[in-house]
Write an enzyme that holds these catalytic residues in place. Structure first.
Site, PDB file in Angstrom:
ATOM      1  CG  ASN A 151      -6.670  29.257 -23.250  1.00 32.49           C
ATOM      2  OD1 ASN A 151      -7.140  30.273 -23.754  1.00 32.49           O
ATOM      3  ND2 ASN A 151      -6.646  28.093 -23.886  1.00 32.49           N
TER       4      ASN A 151
ATOM      5  N   GLY B 198     -10.620  38.537 -23.366  1.00 30.74           N
ATOM      6  CA  GLY B 198     -10.951  38.848 -24.749  1.00 30.74           C
ATOM      7  C   GLY B 198     -11.680  40.170 -24.879  1.00 30.74           C
ATOM      8  CG  PHE B 199     -13.833  42.886 -28.423  1.00 30.25           C
ATOM      9  CD1 PHE B 199     -13.802  44.183 -27.962  1.00 30.25           C
ATOM     10  CD2 PHE B 199     -14.792  42.534 -29.375  1.00 30.25           C
ATOM     11  CE1 PHE B 199     -14.711  45.129 -28.429  1.00 30.25           C
ATOM     12  CE2 PHE B 199     -15.692  43.462 -29.852  1.00 30.25           C
ATOM     13  CZ  PHE B 199     -15.658  44.767 -29.380  1.00 30.25           C
TER      14      PHE B 199
ATOM     15  CG  ASP C  25      -7.972  24.854 -22.515  1.00 32.78           C
ATOM     16  OD1 ASP C  25      -9.145  25.158 -22.785  1.00 32.78           O
ATOM     17  OD2 ASP C  25      -7.270  24.134 -23.253  1.00 32.78           O
TER      18      ASP C  25
ATOM     19  CE1 TYR D  92     -16.504  31.231 -33.173  1.00 32.75           C
ATOM     20  CE2 TYR D  92     -17.667  32.205 -35.036  1.00 32.75           C
ATOM     21  CZ  TYR D  92     -17.297  32.235 -33.707  1.00 32.75           C
ATOM     22  OH  TYR D  92     -17.719  33.267 -32.894  1.00 32.75           O
TER      23      TYR D  92
ATOM     24  N   GLY E 226     -21.629  21.604 -16.803  1.00 35.83           N
ATOM     25  CA  GLY E 226     -21.496  20.740 -15.633  1.00 35.83           C
ATOM     26  C   GLY E 226     -21.251  21.534 -14.371  1.00 35.83           C
TER      27      GLY E 226
ATOM     28  CB  THR F 272     -19.716  43.110 -31.534  1.00 38.38           C
ATOM     29  OG1 THR F 272     -20.954  42.392 -31.513  1.00 38.38           O
ATOM     30  CG2 THR F 272     -19.714  44.108 -30.392  1.00 38.38           C
TER      31      THR F 272
ATOM     32  CB  THR G  49      -7.692  34.740 -29.042  1.00 39.77           C
ATOM     33  OG1 THR G  49      -8.794  34.413 -28.194  1.00 39.77           O
ATOM     34  CG2 THR G  49      -7.466  33.615 -30.037  1.00 39.77           C
ATOM     35  N   GLY G  50      -6.835  35.974 -25.985  1.00 38.02           N
ATOM     36  CA  GLY G  50      -7.070  37.080 -25.057  1.00 38.02           C
ATOM     37  C   GLY G  50      -5.783  37.813 -24.728  1.00 38.02           C
TER      38      GLY G  50
END
Length: 310
Positions: A33, A11-12, A57, A146, A103, A176, A36-37
């Site tokens: 996964n 991702g960004f 994921d 979200y 975990g 950002t 969105t990346g």
């Protein structure tokens, strides 16, 4: 060589964090996964022996062989266009994904930092927003998937810190921008720049009086890194307190790009925050951090990136 797991690495923000940790001498294990990346964000890292990548994921069980010193949990859809399209995945990565990362941190005796957000504050009634403000959030509104994913993420992170004594850190990220943002992610800056560079009219929602505070990605990464290496376990705002209205921001982009685009106005989405500005007193006092790159410089660097994408 210390080892760090970065979720959401393609991702960004995740890709910029990978660059930073490699620069600091870490071995980086990236996980994404790719919902969105984009692998293009990290393709320059694949030849490096200090980098390895897992397509996975984090909402499912995570196994990473060997020792881990740090976990940087940044996996999540982060723009309205994404989490409105993928509400269940957004909730799962904030809950199940965070649980799995915590975990793993417990099993590896690793320190973990989780990416929270200014969305914790919802449509705020306190301005600027400080870390003691509890927020004004509509849990069943369109943005609730979200907002509540991040609120749960903070709660379970604190529970692991309190109950298991886990070394945890929480960063609340404000708006950002910078290279590697997606042009179609629905946020103001890439939307405005994409429209301007294509010669299209620039779309402003509402009357444009709502405010945002934009932080350049290099400054944000510096704040995140300092927080991870600090001894402070409660949430810390990282963002740029230089506040601007969306209309003024659109006008800045028009001047910068030299386009003849006009501003057009559309209906404001439900629960869209009217103001957004971080109180960064804690970051200054605890981390010795504040943003260094002003918006004019940051926008020039970002425009150079987007020119090659349009």
């Amino acid at each position: 060589m210390k080892r760090v797991l970065i979720t959401g690495v393609a991702g960004f923000l995740g890709s910029h964090l990978a660059d930073r940790f490699i620069k600091e001498g870490f071995h980086v294990i990236g996980m994404d996964n790719l919902i969105t990346g984009d692998l293009a964000n990290i393709e320059h890292l694949f030849p490096l022996k200090e980098f390895e990548y897992y397509h996975h994921d984090v909402s499912k069980f995570i196994h990473v062989p060997g020792e881990l010193d740090y976990i940087v949990h940044f996996a999540s859809p982060a723009s309205p266009i994404d989490y409105l399209k993928m509400p269940i995945q957004t909730l799962k990565v904030g809950s199940l994904g965070t649980h799995n990362c915590l975990g793993l941190a417990k099993a590896k005796n690793a320190r973990i930092i989780v990416a929270s957000t200014s969305e914790i504050y919802g449509d705020p009634t306190v301005h600027p927003q400080n870390e003691e403000y509890w927020g004004n959030v509509n849990s069943v509104g369109p943005r609730g998937v979200y907002d509540e994913a991040k609120r749960f993420q903070e709660a379970i992170t604190m529970a692991y810190h309190t109950y298991h004594g886990l070394e945890t850190r929480m960063v609340r990220i404000f708006n950002t921008y910078g290279p590697r943002m997606r042009l179609n992610d629905g946020r103001a800056l890439p939307a405005f720049m994409g429209q301007a560079l294509r010669g299209e009219d620039i779309t402003v929602f509402g009357n444009g009086d709502q405010t945002r505070s934009f932080c350049f990605v290099d400054d944000l990464v510096e704040g995140i890194y300092r927080l991870l290496m600090s001894d402070y376990h409660l949430p810390v705002n990282i963002g740029n307190p230089s506040e601007i209205t969306i209309k003024e921001f659109a006008e800045e982009v028009i001047r910068l790009t030299g386009t003849s685009s006009k501003i057009v106005y559309k209906e404001l989405p439900k629960d869209d925050p009217k103001v957004r500005c971080p109180d960064i007193t804690k970051a200054k006092e605890i981390l010795g951090w504040e943003p260094k790159i002003d918006r004019a410089e940051g926008l020039k660097r970002t425009l150079d990136y987007f020119k090659n994408k349009v």
